[in-house]
Motif scaffolding. Sequence first.
Motif, PDB file in Angstrom:
ATOM      1  N   GLY A  38       0.832  -1.193  -0.340  1.00  0.00           N
ATOM      2  CA  GLY A  38      -0.268  -0.086  -0.015  1.00  0.00           C
ATOM      3  C   GLY A  38       0.699   1.223  -0.058  1.00  0.00           C
ATOM      4  N   SER A  39       2.097   1.067  -0.066  1.00  0.00           N
ATOM      5  CA  SER A  39       2.977   2.405   0.061  1.00  0.00           C
ATOM      6  C   SER A  39       3.674   2.256  -0.762  1.00  0.00           C
ATOM      7  N   PRO A  40       3.946   2.924  -2.127  1.00  0.00           N
ATOM      8  CA  PRO A  40       4.854   2.337  -2.528  1.00  0.00           C
ATOM      9  C   PRO A  40       6.254   3.421  -2.350  1.00  0.00           C
ATOM     10  N   HIS A  41       6.279   3.487  -1.654  1.00  0.00           N
ATOM     11  CA  HIS A  41       7.603   4.419  -0.926  1.00  0.00           C
ATOM     12  C   HIS A  41       8.239   3.320  -0.754  1.00  0.00           C
ATOM     13  N   VAL A  42       7.430   2.749   0.485  1.00  0.00           N
ATOM     14  CA  VAL A  42       7.875   2.037   1.443  1.00  0.00           C
ATOM     15  C   VAL A  42       8.335   0.204   0.397  1.00  0.00           C
ATOM     16  N   VAL A  43       7.775   0.181  -0.075  1.00  0.00           N
ATOM     17  CA  VAL A  43       8.176  -1.138  -1.574  1.00  0.00           C
ATOM     18  C   VAL A  43       9.666  -0.687  -1.960  1.00  0.00           C
ATOM     19  N   ASP A  44       9.577   1.130  -2.735  1.00  0.00           N
ATOM     20  CA  ASP A  44      11.392   1.524  -3.597  1.00  0.00           C
ATOM     21  C   ASP A  44      11.841   1.764  -2.023  1.00  0.00           C
ATOM     22  N   LEU A  45      11.773   1.464  -0.895  1.00  0.00           N
ATOM     23  CA  LEU A  45      12.898   1.923  -0.097  1.00  0.00           C
ATOM     24  C   LEU A  45      13.431  -0.210   0.152  1.00  0.00           C
ATOM     25  N   LEU A  46      12.586  -0.752   0.521  1.00  0.00           N
ATOM     26  CA  LEU A  46      12.915  -2.398   0.578  1.00  0.00           C
ATOM     27  C   LEU A  46      13.706  -2.889  -0.400  1.00  0.00           C
ATOM     28  N   ALA A  47      13.245  -2.260  -1.848  1.00  0.00           N
ATOM     29  CA  ALA A  47      13.848  -3.623  -2.798  1.00  0.00           C
ATOM     30  C   ALA A  47      14.560  -2.453  -3.433  1.00  0.00           C
ATOM     31  N   ASN A  48      14.682  -1.404  -2.732  1.00  0.00           N
ATOM     32  CA  ASN A  48      15.493  -0.437  -4.218  1.00  0.00           C
ATOM     33  C   ASN A  48      16.660  -0.209  -2.913  1.00  0.00           C
ATOM     34  N   LEU A 108      17.507   0.300   0.018  1.00  0.00           N
ATOM     35  CA  LEU A 108      18.542   0.067   0.987  1.00  0.00           C
ATOM     36  C   LEU A 108      19.780  -0.806   0.437  1.00  0.00           C
ATOM     37  N   GLU A 109      19.768  -0.576  -0.779  1.00  0.00           N
ATOM     38  CA  GLU A 109      20.950  -0.847  -1.464  1.00  0.00           C
ATOM     39  C   GLU A 109      22.363  -0.508  -1.114  1.00  0.00           C
ATOM     40  N   GLY A 110      22.218   1.257  -1.858  1.00  0.00           N
ATOM     41  CA  GLY A 110      22.928   1.984  -0.983  1.00  0.00           C
ATOM     42  C   GLY A 110      23.276   2.554   0.436  1.00  0.00           C
ATOM     43  N   VAL A 111      22.689   1.505   1.737  1.00  0.00           N
ATOM     44  CA  VAL A 111      22.441   1.812   2.680  1.00  0.00           C
ATOM     45  C   VAL A 111      22.829   0.380   3.486  1.00  0.00           C
ATOM     46  N   THR A 112      22.959  -0.622   3.391  1.00  0.00           N
ATOM     47  CA  THR A 112      23.152  -2.222   4.400  1.00  0.00           C
ATOM     48  C   THR A 112      23.830  -2.869   2.889  1.00  0.00           C
ATOM     49  N   GLY A 113      23.804  -2.405   1.411  1.00  0.00           N
ATOM     50  CA  GLY A 113      24.170  -3.162   0.424  1.00  0.00           C
ATOM     51  C   GLY A 113      23.308  -4.874   0.858  1.00  0.00           C
ATOM     52  N   ALA A 114      21.896  -4.790   0.860  1.00  0.00           N
ATOM     53  CA  ALA A 114      21.228  -5.551   0.512  1.00  0.00           C
ATOM     54  C   ALA A 114      20.457  -5.502   0.341  1.00  0.00           C
ATOM     55  N   THR A 115      19.020  -5.959  -0.333  1.00  0.00           N
ATOM     56  CA  THR A 115      17.450  -5.374   0.307  1.00  0.00           C
ATOM     57  C   THR A 115      16.849  -6.554  -0.500  1.00  0.00           C
ATOM     58  N   PHE A 116      15.370  -6.111   0.177  1.00  0.00           N
ATOM     59  CA  PHE A 116      14.631  -7.377  -0.656  1.00  0.00           C
ATOM     60  C   PHE A 116      13.971  -7.351  -2.204  1.00  0.00           C
ATOM     61  N   ALA A 117      13.881  -8.383  -2.370  1.00  0.00           N
ATOM     62  CA  ALA A 117      12.981  -8.982  -3.520  1.00  0.00           C
ATOM     63  C   ALA A 117      12.073  -9.718  -2.809  1.00  0.00           C
ATOM     64  N   ILE A 118      10.536 -10.056  -3.903  1.00  0.00           N
ATOM     65  CA  ILE A 118       9.848 -10.491  -3.704  1.00  0.00           C
ATOM     66  C   ILE A 118       9.300 -11.205  -5.016  1.00  0.00           C
ATOM     67  N   GLU A 119       9.464 -13.082  -4.903  1.00  0.00           N
ATOM     68  CA  GLU A 119       9.059 -13.961  -5.937  1.00  0.00           C
ATOM     69  C   GLU A 119       8.640 -14.850  -5.667  1.00  0.00           C
ATOM     70  N   PRO A 120       6.904 -14.546  -5.869  1.00  0.00           N
ATOM     71  CA  PRO A 120       6.831 -16.502  -5.730  1.00  0.00           C
ATOM     72  C   PRO A 120       7.038 -17.594  -6.375  1.00  0.00           C
ATOM     73  N   ASP A 121       7.604 -17.024  -7.368  1.00  0.00           N
ATOM     74  CA  ASP A 121       8.145 -18.117  -8.145  1.00  0.00           C
ATOM     75  C   ASP A 121       9.365 -19.024  -7.881  1.00  0.00           C
ATOM     76  N   PRO A 122       9.416 -20.480  -7.662  1.00  0.00           N
ATOM     77  CA  PRO A 122      10.726 -20.661  -7.105  1.00  0.00           C
ATOM     78  C   PRO A 122      11.633 -21.229  -8.187  1.00  0.00           C
ATOM     79  N   ALA A 123      11.484 -20.830  -9.768  1.00  0.00           N
ATOM     80  CA  ALA A 123      12.430 -20.603 -10.388  1.00  0.00           C
ATOM     81  C   ALA A 123      12.509 -19.865 -10.784  1.00  0.00           C
ATOM     82  N   LYS A 124      11.214 -18.531 -10.797  1.00  0.00           N
ATOM     83  CA  LYS A 124      12.288 -17.397 -10.856  1.00  0.00           C
ATOM     84  C   LYS A 124      13.207 -16.266  -9.833  1.00  0.00           C
TER      85      LYS A 124
END
Lengths: 648, 246
Positions: free
Chosen positions: A583-593, A595-611
């Motif tokens: 519901g917050s595109p800003h929060v999603v953007d922070l966690l998915a993109n 954080l890379e410049g902050v902790t050097g790691a991000t979250f991604a969400i991918e329900p398909d195990p192959a992907k």
Amino acid sequence: MSTVSRDGHHSGRLTINEDARRMIDVAREEGIETVWDRLQAQQPQCGYCSLGVSCRNCSMGPCRIDPFGAGPQKGVCGADADVIVARNLGRTIAAGSSSHSDHGRDILEVFLATAKGETTGYRIADEAKLLRLAAEFGIPSDGRSVSDVASDLADRLFEDFGSRKEHLSFVERAPAKRREVWEKLGIVPRGIDRENVEMLHRTHMGVDNDYVNILLHGLRTGLSDGWGGSMIATELSDIMFGTPSPRMSEVNLGVLRSDQVNVAMHGHNPLLSDVIVSAAQDPELLELARSYGATGINVVGLCCTGNELQMRRGVPIAGNHLMQELVMMTGALEAMVVDYQCIMPSVTDVAKCYHTQIISTADKAKFPGATHVSFDPHRGAEIGKQIVRMAVEAYPNRNPDRVRIPVKPVQMMAGFSVEAILGALGGTPKPLVDAIAGGAIRGAVAVVGCSNPKVPQDYGHVELTRQLIEHDVLVIVTGCAAVANGKAGQMLPESARMAGPGLRGVCEALGIPPVLHMGSCVDNSRVLVLAGALASYLGVDIDQLPLAGAAPEWYSEKAVAIGAYVVASGVKTVLGVQPPIFGSPHVVDLLANGLEGVTGATFAIEPDPAKASLLIRRHIEAKRKALGLPYEEVEEMAPAVEAVGTGA
Amino acid sequence: MTMGLRSERQRRAPRSVFVNPEHCIGCRQCEFACAVEHSRSNDQFAAFLEDPVPRTRVHVEAGDVPSTSFPNRCRHCDPAPCQQVCPTGAVSRDDEMGVVLIEATRCIGCAMCAVVCPFDVISFYPLAEGPDPQTAVAVKCDGCIDRQRRHEVPACAEACKVEALVYGELNELIRSGRVRETRAVLGAADLTHQPAADPLAGWHAWGDEILTVAAAAHMPGHNHHNGHGNGHGPAKSTNKSDGGSR
């Protein structure tokens, strides 16, 4: 997309396991409600809550933001979607961290009492590890009794729960570069209870109204779990019950015995389960069992208690989270002994359909319909016997005509503590580092987390793990993910045949499986220690290593806390179930993109195990390239969340 | 023309979404589900990011009394006033499913349909299927006609957890309400002549217990004032006769 549709409700689509499928069919025949029925009854689940834009933190509300834009865009207090999503996520992290950390505190209390000789049924099982920890903390041990050293260590760790310290003791285990990152961000965890309390404070109405600031404290709250409460739980459990070492065991509902008294230990804390395993070997109770016609007393594990027992004692595991109701439908379970966390309130309802006794033991976790035996470590051995006696006494109530143990057990290997892994490598991480540097092993991924009925049971864990090891990625598993992989036969030394040629060669040389069982969910702290040791050995930061985390079927608040500390420690984490943040595109953007410049790691969400597997491999190869190691191009693909983040 | 439309209604009572406003708790799940159902992605995590954003066609408005609300949606009238006044013929009726539909590309946004709508359930927003992404057109409930053709429940009724919106054969739904009212009326009449249970009995027992404990432990003076404190003190009798229904 993550929910079970009406046409997906056939038992074969709810799980990949034969034992679960057979028991779900039994439940349907006998009209016994299970977790899948209740998920179905909840459909469609609340859209506002799924997006994280509902808030009931205060009584001016409850409020929700209309994500479609026509309705309110602010709560009564003025909080917008960003603040509401961040506050909710912060509280979720605090609940998860609190759960692990309270588990750790319970162990710490019994550890101190044991050091003082005030308990029965407990001892210092790994004195060498006690002395290693004492040395790590500068606690003198020369010429001192084990009791004195242990008491000093306990005092030191009790301080970690409070507010008097600048940082937690175990933070010093993190590589220097990682500690610098935390200091720069102001997220060095100071006190375990402090960070959790502060999160509840910040998310009270009218305190922290900056979603970025809330989320940064969310990372610190997570770190207080991973490098605090969970690590204390793991390390002290090793000292009291033994540091795990590789051992063979069995898994699935086939571990139940039709001719024995079956006792399932369900929950998390080894304090209880360890004394039960001992009590089940008591000659008097064995004789009582024989007098009722049983040939023995069979203790099995469920959930993380199962992992704790298997790692240290080789006790077989009946199943993970989603098996807790189904295990009773074998008709062969005399008692389910529970402590806390992940124990569905429904177990007492299912038990009413059988002769199974539900025995609750933690005064902080009571279950109406269960028999409560208040667990007191000062009389641990006696209470252990009392509980096992209750199980034996239930055996004559078993109806042999209703016993149906659906499958034969599968073999699995467990017990890979950091000490055991380094031991297998000859006492140094060098062979593993060399194998990764040379490219035989591309990298390592921790596949962790729960089972969630929104995902066909074990499909996410097993499929992702299989695809990773096929591509020479070493997989480390804990919690429900470990049980899933064990059931799939991916955790035997012979399973090396399932791996790519590079990983297979390393595993066969060392005699280890390509999927290493590191323990329960608090034992994700072992993953941090291992990652920290590898980084320190190479003189780099954790985020530079070819590592990743994945939680394909997560459900619990604890999993969110784990995700927070893993990402804050510099390891990219891929989730298989959508967290309530969209519901917050800003929060999603922070966690998915962001954080890379902050902790050097991000979250991604991918329900398909192959992907998810492709995404992780691409990440690992990018890390290899940055380290100057030989790397491969992995097929390009966009994970779901990054596509959403860009579109916002 | 209307004879042809009416003949369908005369043959069978329509299947419809019926509203029990007294059940509505104002959760707005129907609005959310409706918007997702009418999105291109049909995905609750992605629908609200679409442009034009999908819109709900059921509207939950709050009543004067706190915590009351009414989920309002097109009643699919027959004959439909909106259809009768539409100058471009954008409004039509699907005879098979008995729902009134608006063809977005023929809508000129004059709002005559909204003017005559007895329920005020037609609003104006740009739609993905409209003439272009900027132009507002008439938007209202389409009865989830695609779902109905698949023999599925409309999205709003499926989302409703409290039976404020229920889908089914109209007379059956009305009858079930009648059954509820019948039971309520007969219950209130108390035809069995059993004395009603004292709803405050638990409180009285608790109060008596407190007084007993207080009298025994700390306040000997109260002993006389409160009788024997054995669960049948005078305070209880007084309350019961004051609060009783007969």
